[in-house]
Design a protein around this motif. Structure first.
Motif, short mmCIF file in Angstrom:
data_model
loop_
_atom_site.label_atom_id
_atom_site.label_comp_id
_atom_site.label_asym_id
_atom_site.label_seq_id
_atom_site.Cartn_x
_atom_site.Cartn_y
_atom_site.Cartn_z
N GLN A 139 32.26 27.07 0.87
CA GLN A 139 31.03 26.62 0.30
C GLN A 139 30.80 27.80 -0.63
OE1 GLN A 139 27.93 28.88 0.44
NE2 GLN A 139 26.87 27.57 -0.52
N LEU A 140 31.01 29.13 -0.70
CA LEU A 140 31.00 30.05 -1.97
C LEU A 140 31.83 29.61 -2.89
CD1 LEU A 140 29.37 32.57 -2.56
CD2 LEU A 140 31.28 33.76 -1.57
N VAL A 141 32.95 29.27 -2.89
CA VAL A 141 33.90 28.79 -3.95
C VAL A 141 33.36 27.63 -4.59
CG1 VAL A 141 36.03 27.49 -4.53
CG2 VAL A 141 36.12 29.50 -3.00
N GLY A 142 32.59 26.58 -4.04
CA GLY A 142 32.09 25.38 -4.47
C GLY A 142 30.97 25.86 -5.38
N GLN A 143 30.09 26.59 -4.81
CA GLN A 143 28.81 27.19 -5.31
C GLN A 143 29.11 27.66 -6.51
OE1 GLN A 143 25.59 26.09 -4.40
NE2 GLN A 143 25.27 26.83 -6.56
N THR A 144 30.03 28.59 -6.48
CA THR A 144 30.35 29.53 -7.78
C THR A 144 30.95 28.64 -8.87
OG1 THR A 144 30.85 31.46 -6.27
CG2 THR A 144 31.85 31.29 -8.69
N ALA A 145 31.94 27.41 -8.47
CA ALA A 145 32.46 26.53 -9.36
C ALA A 145 30.98 25.97 -10.10
CB ALA A 145 33.33 25.77 -9.07
N ALA A 146 30.14 25.44 -9.23
CA ALA A 146 29.07 24.67 -9.60
C ALA A 146 28.15 25.55 -10.81
CB ALA A 146 28.35 24.30 -8.67
N ASN A 147 28.12 26.88 -10.51
CA ASN A 147 27.36 27.74 -11.49
C ASN A 147 28.07 27.99 -12.67
OD1 ASN A 147 25.41 28.14 -9.40
ND2 ASN A 147 26.08 30.21 -8.56
N LEU A 148 29.21 27.96 -12.53
CA LEU A 148 30.30 27.81 -13.67
C LEU A 148 29.93 26.63 -14.52
CD1 LEU A 148 33.58 29.42 -12.98
CD2 LEU A 148 31.80 30.47 -14.25
N ARG A 149 29.99 25.46 -14.14
CA ARG A 149 29.75 24.28 -14.67
C ARG A 149 28.31 24.19 -15.39
NH1 ARG A 149 27.78 19.09 -13.64
NH2 ARG A 149 29.07 17.29 -14.32
N ALA A 150 27.42 24.72 -14.61
CA ALA A 150 26.02 24.76 -15.31
C ALA A 150 25.60 25.52 -16.57
CB ALA A 150 25.18 25.12 -13.91
N VAL A 151 26.90 26.48 -16.75
CA VAL A 151 26.72 27.16 -18.17
C VAL A 151 26.73 26.34 -19.15
CG1 VAL A 151 27.91 28.95 -19.62
CG2 VAL A 151 27.76 29.41 -17.01
N ARG A 152 27.57 25.55 -19.03
CA ARG A 152 27.78 24.41 -20.30
C ARG A 152 28.45 23.08 -19.50
NH1 ARG A 152 25.55 23.45 -25.41
NH2 ARG A 152 26.45 25.49 -26.43
N GLU A 153 27.49 22.40 -19.18
CA GLU A 153 27.58 20.97 -18.47
C GLU A 153 28.37 20.10 -19.47
OE1 GLU A 153 24.65 19.04 -16.13
OE2 GLU A 153 24.21 20.81 -15.08
N PRO A 154 29.45 19.18 -18.95
CA PRO A 154 30.04 18.27 -19.93
C PRO A 154 29.16 17.28 -20.56
CG PRO A 154 30.91 18.35 -17.53
CD PRO A 154 29.62 19.38 -17.77
N SER A 155 29.39 16.97 -21.80
CA SER A 155 28.35 16.18 -22.75
C SER A 155 29.19 14.72 -22.62
CB SER A 155 28.35 16.61 -24.07
OG SER A 155 27.71 15.58 -24.80
N ALA A 156 28.35 14.03 -22.36
CA ALA A 156 28.74 12.51 -22.04
C ALA A 156 29.01 11.74 -23.61
CB ALA A 156 27.59 11.56 -21.43
#
Length: 180
Positions: A139-156
């Protein structure tokens, strides 16, 4: 009966499981995890495997049966093998580097973004455009990865940003010019 909840969890070599009142303590070569469980669920450790049983056929107990088994199985896998989430960075000038334990991201802002890892998480940067998030708690690995992704989410539209390695990026077409 729950198909997932019925399956026994085989314990790898070097992994010990102790059942307390409302927690299951899992110790292994990579560390130790405490899994909170519902006090009504019965967890038995015997013959090198863990079995989860539910006390009745109530809807609540049925829903907790598979959940409890999955949480314990994730903890067993975490302390024996660990979890890794691979993330990629796309964009001109976008990159990552480690400064001590912290991760420094250059992702198009006027300043670099510094991310401190939570306790139990480590970052690795094998390439400037690849980040590995490692830890024993799924859970912590997934949440940390989601927080990293939120820094600059992929642009469509521009195919830029931080995204999971197994995440498909769907590019949208830009505005089409008017035809005469």
């Amino acid at each position: 009966m729950s198909r997932i909840g019925k399956q026994p969890i085989t314990l790898p070599k070097g992994v010990n499981v102790e059942v307390a009142y409302a927690t299951v303590k899992v110790k292994g070569p990579k560390g130790e995890l405490n899994v909170p469980i519902d006090p009504e669920m019965k967890v038995k450790v015997e013959n090198g495997s863990v079995q989860v049983e539910r006390p009745s056929e109530q809807r609540r107990h049925k829903s907790l049966h598979g959940l409890t088994r999955t949480l314990v199985a994730n903890a067993v896998k975490g302390v024996s093998e660990g979890y890794t989430r691979e993330m990629l960075i796309k964009g001109i000038g976008y990159r990552a580097k480690l400064t001590g334990k912290n991760l420094e991201l250059t992702v198009g802002y006027s300043h670099p973004v510094v991310v401190e890892p939570p306790a139990g998480i480590t970052f690795e940067v094998p390439e400037p455009t690849k980040i590995l998030v490692k830890g024993i708690d799924k859970q912590l690995v997934g949440q940390t990865a989601a927080n990293l992704r939120a820094v600059r989410e992929p642009s469509a539209y521009h195919e830029k940003g931080i995204y999971y390695a197994d995440e498909p990026i769907k590019l949208k077409p830009g505005k089409a010019g008017t035809t005469k």
